[in-house]
Design a protein around this motif. Sequence first.
Motif, PDB file in Angstrom:
ATOM      1  N   GLY A   1       5.381   0.642   7.629  1.00  0.00           N
ATOM      2  CA  GLY A   1       5.897  -0.949   8.108  1.00  0.00           C
ATOM      3  C   GLY A   1       7.732  -0.321   7.941  1.00  0.00           C
ATOM      4  N   ASN A   2       8.125  -0.775   6.903  1.00  0.00           N
ATOM      5  CA  ASN A   2       9.501  -0.033   6.533  1.00  0.00           C
ATOM      6  C   ASN A   2       9.172   0.746   5.293  1.00  0.00           C
ATOM      7  N   VAL A   3       7.923   0.698   4.656  1.00  0.00           N
ATOM      8  CA  VAL A   3       7.868   1.835   4.159  1.00  0.00           C
ATOM      9  C   VAL A   3       7.037   3.282   3.791  1.00  0.00           C
TER      10      VAL A   3
ATOM     11  N   THR B   1       9.397   5.044  -0.017  1.00  0.00           N
ATOM     12  CA  THR B   1      10.846   4.689  -0.434  1.00  0.00           C
ATOM     13  C   THR B   1      10.543   3.293   0.904  1.00  0.00           C
ATOM     14  N   GLY B   2      11.560   2.775   1.441  1.00  0.00           N
ATOM     15  CA  GLY B   2      12.006   2.583   1.757  1.00  0.00           C
ATOM     16  C   GLY B   2      11.909   0.464   1.939  1.00  0.00           C
TER      17      GLY B   2
ATOM     18  N   ASP C   1       9.252  -5.642  -4.606  1.00  0.00           N
ATOM     19  CA  ASP C   1       8.575  -5.203  -4.350  1.00  0.00           C
ATOM     20  C   ASP C   1       8.686  -3.955  -5.210  1.00  0.00           C
ATOM     21  N   TYR C   2       9.910  -2.957  -4.849  1.00  0.00           N
ATOM     22  CA  TYR C   2       9.392  -1.215  -5.207  1.00  0.00           C
ATOM     23  C   TYR C   2       9.650  -1.388  -6.529  1.00  0.00           C
TER      24      TYR C   2
ATOM     25  N   MET D   1      15.543   3.172  -4.525  1.00  0.00           N
ATOM     26  CA  MET D   1      13.775   2.212  -3.716  1.00  0.00           C
ATOM     27  C   MET D   1      13.809   3.550  -2.613  1.00  0.00           C
ATOM     28  N   ASN D   2      15.699   3.494  -1.155  1.00  0.00           N
ATOM     29  CA  ASN D   2      15.029   4.541  -0.443  1.00  0.00           C
ATOM     30  C   ASN D   2      15.575   5.009  -0.901  1.00  0.00           C
TER      31      ASN D   2
END
Length: 247
Positions: free
Chosen positions: A32-34, A56-57, A63-64, A100-101
Amino acid sequence: MSIEITNTYNNYATNNTKKTDSKKSGGSNKEGNVTTSTVEIKTSAPGITGTEQIKTGFSSVNDYSKYLQDKYSYMNTGITSMQGVPATVSVPGAFLKKCMNDIEKAAYLEENLAAIPECAKMAVNGSLGTLTSLSYQIDDNGNITCISSGTNDPDGKIARENAKRKAQEKRAAEEKAANRREKKKAEDEKTAKRRAERKEQAEKLAEGRETGTFMVSATGTNVKSVMQNLINTFSGTSIVGSFDIKA
């Protein structure tokens, strides 16, 4: 006695790691985005590196945070136990948001979180006394503050001795005060007795004047002073002059 030491670091040990030297050593996998990346990180052993799967992501700090707590159960969970010592590990949401990103910051954070248990062991083994608490606090910019509190009197011997000494000092002060009170009481009684004797002598003198006779007496340790008091008593006046009488 307790001790408290606070130090601020850019990482868990200055000689072990640098904030920007974590790097990818493998590929990345996206769910997904992670994104999961294999990253080379420092370990708690000087000069030894290892690899870690870093994610990350994330779409939210919550969530992180859950992801990190699955790996490092002591992060942001209140008081936990490390080496038998109550410990806390705190990471603010502001820094989690930065990590996280960002793979570099995320690797830095996990590198230090992973090293905390070993650092706690080092703290316990290196303490001259007995540790009573440990705290690892990461601020909004990623600086880490380690706080340790402890005592060099784990069995309470020094505390008991101090309490005993304070009790003895208190008793001594109370006894001294009681002695002062007793001394003052004795002096007051002596003064009252002298007043009563003088009053009695004055009454006898007055009676003697009425009948034409009188008898007075005075006591003391200096014959001149005694005689002066005697004269003052029956004359009611001060005698000017002196005479040489030795006891």
